[in-house]
Design a protein around this motif. Structure first.
Motif: not given
Length: 288
Positions: A111-140
């Motif tokens: 129903a969401w007529d686009w193929a996509y890839t999502a990635e979450q990268v969790f990285t611990m740091t000296e004072d906490g954490m960082v989360l990077a959420l990435t979305l890539k459009n694999r549709a044409d």
């Protein structure tokens, strides 16, 4: 369950349950709200990703590219589609070390007529954490999108949320935005809002410039939440009487795809075929 750690910090993630965070602590103190052991309901966890759209789409219906799209209603009896797909899907572990985790979710067109890839990268740091959420459009074809992260924080009598914001969207009884008003209409984030003294809030604030500062005097912690420049919206959720509240960085307002205002106002954006976009959230913690 996967546990990451660095210094005083530990982070638990559940790949099978929306790639959600289930524990984030500093020296045994909860930075995000505590979660019951064995919990499988993502809405009861610490944080989860909002992808490929953040918050609500009215009735699950929107027009794009000359076509009307109808999405499943995915939240019980709620009349709108909510938070995209990632929070209700298992994620695959791609990279794992003591202080870093990459999770991937692949979506095939439906129903969401686009193929996509999502990635979450969790990285611990000296004072906490960082989360990077990435979305890539694999549709044409181009794909509309918005991104967000939905962290929950402990609510104690003295818990305070302070953030530099310019405006706030009022909402109707189903929590769809209605009118843009001054930022201090319900709560005063600019001055610092004691959450326990707030009315019910489930509203998006505009013109956010980080950090959002969360002060937890009972826990002896101060939390600085910042996000990448493409997140100019901060959604606050403060249910009365609850033991938690939320401060959610997002790239767009709720129901952005259906608004008539410009993308500069709504945050609604389009991702070209093959293109990718990321939202980064950083949480830094210090002892009071």
């Amino acid at each position: 369950m996967i546990t990451l750690g660095r210094g005083k910090f530990e982070l638990d993630i559940a790949p099978d349950f929306g790639g959600a965070i289930t524990r984030f602590e500093m020296a045994g103190k909860p930075v995000m709200r505590p979660v019951k052991p064995g919990e499988t309901n993502v809405l009861e966890m610490c944080s989860f990703p909002l992808v490929p759209y953040a918050n609500r789409i009215a009735g699950g219906i929107f027009d794009f590219g000359g076509r009307t799209y109808r999405l499943p209603l995915n939240f019980g009896e709620h009349p709108h589609s909510l938070h995209g797909h990632g929070w209700q899907a298992p994620w695959k572990v791609e990279v794992l070390s003591r202080d870093r985790l990459s999770l991937v979710f692949e979506h095939a067109a439906d129903a969401w007529d686009w193929a996509y890839t999502a990635e979450q990268v969790f990285t611990m740091t000296e004072d906490g954490m960082v989360l990077a959420l990435t979305l890539k459009n694999r549709a044409d074809k181009p794909m509309p999108y918005s991104l967000g992260v939905h962290p929950y924080f402990p609510r104690r009598p003295g818990s305070t949320l302070k953030a530099s914001v310019k405006g706030m969207w009022l909402a109707d009884e189903t929590m769809l935005p209605t009118d843009l008003v001054e930022a201090g209409r319900l709560v005063d984030l600019n001055a610092g809002q004691v959450v326990s003294k707030a009315p019910f809030v489930d509203n998006t604030f505009t013109g956010w410039q980080g950090p959002a500062i969360i002060t937890q005097p009972e826990l002896g912690l101060e939390i600085a939440l910042t996000a990448s420049d493409n997140s100019a919206f901060l959604h606050a959720f403060m249910p009365e009487g609850a033991d938690f509240f939320c401060a959610e960085p997002t790239t767009a307002m709720p129901n952005a795809f259906n608004r008539s205002e410009s993308p500069e106002v709504t945050g609604a954006k389009v991702l070209a075929p093959g293109a990718a976009v990321s939202l980064e959230m950083r949480i830094a913690v210090r002892a009071l």
